[in-house]
Design an enzyme around this catalytic site. Sequence first.
Site, PDB file in Angstrom:
ATOM      1  CB  SER A 130      -0.862   0.143   1.275  1.00  0.00           C
ATOM      2  OG  SER A 130      -2.023  -0.898   0.885  1.00  0.00           O
ATOM      3  CE  LYS A 147      -3.755   0.781  -1.094  1.00  0.00           C
ATOM      4  NZ  LYS A 147      -4.436   0.314   0.140  1.00  0.00           N
ATOM      5  CE1 TYR A 194      -5.167  -1.329  -4.313  1.00  0.00           C
ATOM      6  CE2 TYR A 194      -5.637  -3.395  -4.358  1.00  0.00           C
ATOM      7  CZ  TYR A 194      -5.103  -2.439  -3.619  1.00  0.00           C
ATOM      8  OH  TYR A 194      -5.084  -2.430  -2.378  1.00  0.00           O
ATOM      9  CE1 TYR A 244      -4.968   0.926   4.299  1.00  0.00           C
ATOM     10  CE2 TYR A 244      -3.409  -0.155   5.641  1.00  0.00           C
ATOM     11  CZ  TYR A 244      -4.083   0.207   4.640  1.00  0.00           C
ATOM     12  OH  TYR A 244      -3.143  -0.177   3.282  1.00  0.00           O
ATOM     13  CB  VAL A 293       0.018  -5.926   4.221  1.00  0.00           C
ATOM     14  CG1 VAL A 293      -1.213  -5.333   4.886  1.00  0.00           C
ATOM     15  CG2 VAL A 293      -0.263  -6.161   2.546  1.00  0.00           C
TER      16      VAL A 293
HETATM   17  N1  GLU Z   1      -2.301  -5.130  -1.820  1.00  0.00           N
HETATM   18  C1  GLU Z   1      -2.714  -5.152  -0.495  1.00  0.00           C
HETATM   19  C2  GLU Z   1      -4.356  -5.335  -0.630  1.00  0.00           C
HETATM   20  O1  GLU Z   1      -5.122  -4.816  -1.386  1.00  0.00           O
HETATM   21  C3  GLU Z   1      -2.448  -3.735   0.103  1.00  0.00           C
HETATM   22  C4  GLU Z   1      -2.876  -3.804   1.438  1.00  0.00           C
HETATM   23  C5  GLU Z   1      -2.029  -2.921   2.457  1.00  0.00           C
HETATM   24  O2  GLU Z   1      -0.810  -2.784   1.951  1.00  0.00           O
HETATM   25  O3  GLU Z   1      -2.141  -2.372   3.475  1.00  0.00           O
HETATM   26  O4  GLU Z   1      -5.031  -5.945   0.307  1.00  0.00           O
END
Ligand code: GLU
Length: 313
Positions: free
Chosen positions: A68, A71, A195, A247, A265
Amino acid sequence: MESPTAKLDRVVKEIADEMRQRPDRGEVASYIPELARVDASRFGLVVIDADGHVAAGGDSETPFSIQSISKVFTLTLALGKAGDRLWQRVGREPSGSAFNSIVQLEYERGIPRNPFINAGAIAITDLILSGHQPREALGEILRFMQFLADDDSITIDEAVAASEQRTGFRNAALANYMKSFGVLSNPVEHTLGVYFHHCAIAMSCRQLAMAGRFLAHAGRNPATGLTVVQKERALRINSVMLMCGHYDGSGEFAYRVGLPGKSGVGGGILAIAPGKASIAVWAPGLDANGNSHLGRVALEALTKRMGWSIFGA
Ligand code: GLU
């Protein structure tokens, strides 16, 4: 008297040594099978200061899945394309719920709370994809990362992307749900494909800290003097990172670390000390909110020892 650079080198090495010895490492992400194989004892930390000095500790050169953290960079690209119109598609409020929550999306009629929860990032990916083939959109994202990090060797880990593509049922649910509200313009499989692949970009802490420099220096890359984004935009991306980058652990991260940051993650965190440094840390074990446990502990120690909290030294 110790120079500021010598102090930074010392602090980074001390923290890397301390983290190596800690027994509390968290749990590696297992819902993406390929990530479950990563060794939880790894730890890397890189800080690049305003003069370009690189302070590194631990596994600073080992590529890991940025997940993530990508992003932040897709948001930057999408703002470049759509400008402030982007905020009609996604909000910029902290979510207070899990990174892959579907409940909130129903309440808010398919408009994701912010660009960093999965739904928001999928909507942003869809925006970048519009008018392009998936391969072109992905190439654009990867080239942007390579440009920012000044390193053409950065690649996508295809095994991680394929692993998530096989098992990403929740993300498929979020995407289909948004599609039903007309929030996504492209075929769901195309948007999800891009994505999953940008989440699977692999970078080392050094490469990631290099890529984050423009956010630490008001939109400019201090090494080249080139403007990546306008100052106001960089400041605002940092503000979204502070409020939404972890988050439902964003409040805890701000409380303990006091810097804008974005977790993934894969166990990485990109943190920005405005005007001072771009920081990347990697410790694969996660806490209950899906954020790197020792990554956060290490950043808390770093900001305390360097006096870098944005809330006052
Ligand atoms: N590719 C992971 C997902 O979509 C990213 C989540 C993350 O890194 O927090 O679940």
